[in-house]
Design a protein around this motif. Structure first.
Motif, PDB file in Angstrom:
ATOM      1  N   GLU A  61      51.709  -9.673 133.429  1.00  8.09           N
ATOM      2  CA  GLU A  61      52.924  -9.527 134.265  1.00  8.09           C
ATOM      3  C   GLU A  61      52.500  -9.865 135.686  1.00  8.09           C
ATOM      4  N   ARG A  62      53.147 -10.830 136.297  1.00 15.86           N
ATOM      5  CA  ARG A  62      52.741 -11.240 137.643  1.00 15.86           C
ATOM      6  C   ARG A  62      53.749 -10.733 138.680  1.00 15.86           C
ATOM      7  N   ALA A  63      53.461 -11.014 139.935  1.00 21.05           N
ATOM      8  CA  ALA A  63      54.228 -10.440 141.046  1.00 21.05           C
ATOM      9  C   ALA A  63      55.684 -10.895 141.025  1.00 21.05           C
ATOM     10  N   ALA A  64      56.572  -9.965 141.413  1.00 20.39           N
ATOM     11  CA  ALA A  64      58.006 -10.269 141.474  1.00 20.39           C
ATOM     12  C   ALA A  64      58.291 -11.387 142.469  1.00 20.39           C
ATOM     13  N   ASP A  65      57.487 -11.489 143.509  1.00 23.81           N
ATOM     14  CA  ASP A  65      57.747 -12.516 144.527  1.00 23.81           C
ATOM     15  C   ASP A  65      57.653 -13.938 143.962  1.00 23.81           C
ATOM     16  N   GLU A  66      56.911 -14.116 142.864  1.00 21.40           N
ATOM     17  CA  GLU A  66      56.853 -15.457 142.253  1.00 21.40           C
ATOM     18  C   GLU A  66      58.243 -15.866 141.738  1.00 21.40           C
ATOM     19  N   VAL A  67      59.012 -14.890 141.273  1.00 21.05           N
ATOM     20  CA  VAL A  67      60.359 -15.172 140.753  1.00 21.05           C
ATOM     21  C   VAL A  67      61.352 -15.312 141.907  1.00 21.05           C
TER      22      VAL A  67
ATOM     23  N   LEU B  98      64.762 -17.268 147.320  1.00 24.67           N
ATOM     24  CA  LEU B  98      65.976 -17.711 146.621  1.00 24.67           C
ATOM     25  C   LEU B  98      67.019 -16.623 146.512  1.00 24.67           C
ATOM     26  N   THR B  99      66.601 -15.380 146.665  1.00 25.19           N
ATOM     27  CA  THR B  99      67.453 -14.248 146.314  1.00 25.19           C
ATOM     28  C   THR B  99      67.204 -13.137 147.324  1.00 25.19           C
ATOM     29  N   GLY B 100      67.637 -11.928 147.009  1.00 27.70           N
ATOM     30  CA  GLY B 100      67.329 -10.821 147.903  1.00 27.70           C
ATOM     31  C   GLY B 100      65.818 -10.590 147.972  1.00 27.70           C
ATOM     32  N   ALA B 101      65.324 -10.225 149.133  1.00 24.80           N
ATOM     33  CA  ALA B 101      63.872 -10.043 149.297  1.00 24.80           C
ATOM     34  C   ALA B 101      63.351  -8.900 148.436  1.00 24.80           C
ATOM     35  N   ASP B 102      64.271  -7.994 148.018  1.00 22.30           N
ATOM     36  CA  ASP B 102      63.826  -6.876 147.180  1.00 22.30           C
ATOM     37  C   ASP B 102      64.506  -6.883 145.807  1.00 22.30           C
ATOM     38  N   THR B 103      65.029  -8.040 145.388  1.00 21.53           N
ATOM     39  CA  THR B 103      65.673  -8.114 144.063  1.00 21.53           C
ATOM     40  C   THR B 103      64.685  -7.705 142.973  1.00 21.53           C
TER      41      THR B 103
END
Ligand code: MRU
Length: 349
Positions: A285-291, A299-304
């Motif tokens: 499982e990698r970092a959410a920031d990659e998505v 691309l989306t909310g900074a804390d999505t």
């Protein structure tokens, strides 16, 4: 130092003492080489995907451990360096396989002989993966002879493996035999190994290609616009279940629905005979920031909230054939995969 030949795209160079990597996080915009010194910096380069692809993280880790052993050859030093490298990424079995080989070779001799033993083992691993790539390319191209529109996922070329790669090496070999071949490369969100790396390799090789968003693949297969799908692998269980870059399973389902071959290509170093099925494969499982980002842009909310499994498992029943340097398991089953492992390999002496 970068390679001279225009079509050679090695991800790494080894001069007998030091490992240098082409930093794949910067491709295709920048071709920057980084020099490494030991276990910690090599593990960090593997974790941030400066070097990536199952066979190549094994090769890089083998050299990383060799450099660490040159500096500190004591029993505990060797084991600690091996642990750091083994823990860099969990899914591709090649990493632990290569680290364990170098550790065993080093610990089998006296401390003053360990650097030489480790170097010889790491170089043997590298040579074995180069030889495996060539054998896979030839066997895979024979198997897919006549197929012209070849869909692939992620990056499985020289940036990911020894030689010219695994799945991409098959496509390159097919293109060398038939100038009507086109490679359909899926972009491979979130880190875009297909768009950034596979396209970079295909352009350098002069092979006709088209880039697809991942979601386009199933529809093109259904419309009859794809002759075969070929992908690499990060860990193949004893029964042929295959972990590969996330999105692979969806391509396998679409290929089955469209009745076209779904081929997995990889060296036998990617087969983990210690696990019965893909249910036992640990998925990174990698970092959410990659998505949340693409090409550096948010691309989306900074804390999505995100999920970011880096791999998925394709059940063996969806795989038409597993192509390795020791032959082809078609279809892959516990019996046919074990039979492959029992065949003599190129590096078995
Ligand atoms: O996260 P990556 O870029 O290391 O993932 C790579 C893949 O999933 C490749 O398809 C796999 O390692 C096979 S390369 C022969």
């Amino acid at each position: 130092m970068a390679p001279d030949a225009p079509n050679a795209t090695p991800a790494l160079t080894w001069d007998g003492r030091r490992l240098r990597l082409l930093d794949q996080t910067l491709l295709p915009g920048e071709e920057a080489w980084i020099a490494l010194e030991g276990a910690a910096d090599t593990a960090a380069a593997i974790a941030r995907l400066a070097v990536r692809g199952a066979p190549n993280i094994g090769i890089a880790a083998a050299y990383g451990l060799t450099m660490a052993i040159e500096r500190a050859p004591g029993d505990e030093d060797v084991r600690a360096a091996a642990r750091v490298l083994r823990d860099a990424r969990p899914t591709a079995v090649n990493l632990a396989w290569a680290v364990d080989r170098v550790q065993a070779a080093a610990l089998a001799v006296a401390p003053e002989q360990r650097a030489a033993a480790a170097r010889a083992e790491a170089e043997a691993i590298h040579a074995g993966e180069d030889a495996a790539s060539l054998a896979i390319a030839l066997a895979g191209a024979d198997l897919l002879s006549g197929s012209r529109r070849i869909l692939t996922h992620c990056n499985t070329g020289a940036l990911a493996c020894g030689g010219t790669g695994s799945a991409l090496a098959v496509a390159l070999e097919l293109a060398g035999r038939d100038d009507g071949v086109t490679v359909l490369a899926c972009e491979t969100r979130p880190l875009l190994q297909g768009a950034r790396l596979t396209i970079w390799e295909l352009r350098r090789a002069g092979v006709p290609h088209e880039l697809l968003v991942d979601g386009a693949a199933a529809g093109l297969m259904r419309r009859g616009e794809v002759d075969a799908v070929i992908v690499g692998c990060d860990r193949v269980a004893a029964n042929g279940d295959t972990a590969n870059k996330v999105g692979t399973y969806a391509h396998a389902l679409a290929a089955r629905a469209a009745r076209i071959p779904f081929i997995v290509a990889g060296p036998t170093s990617t087969i983990d005979a210690s696990i019965a099925s893909g249910d036992e494969i640990v998925i990174e499982e990698r970092a959410a920031d990659e998505v949340r980002h693409a090409g550096g842009a948010l691309l989306t909310g900074a804390d999505t909230p995100c999920r970011n499994p880096a791999f998925d498992v394709t059940p063996a029943e969806l795989v038409t054939a597993l192509v390795t340097e020791r032959g082809i398991a078609s279809p892959p089953t516990t019996q046919s995969v074990m039979a492959l492992l029992q065949r003599a390999g190129a590096d078995d002496g």
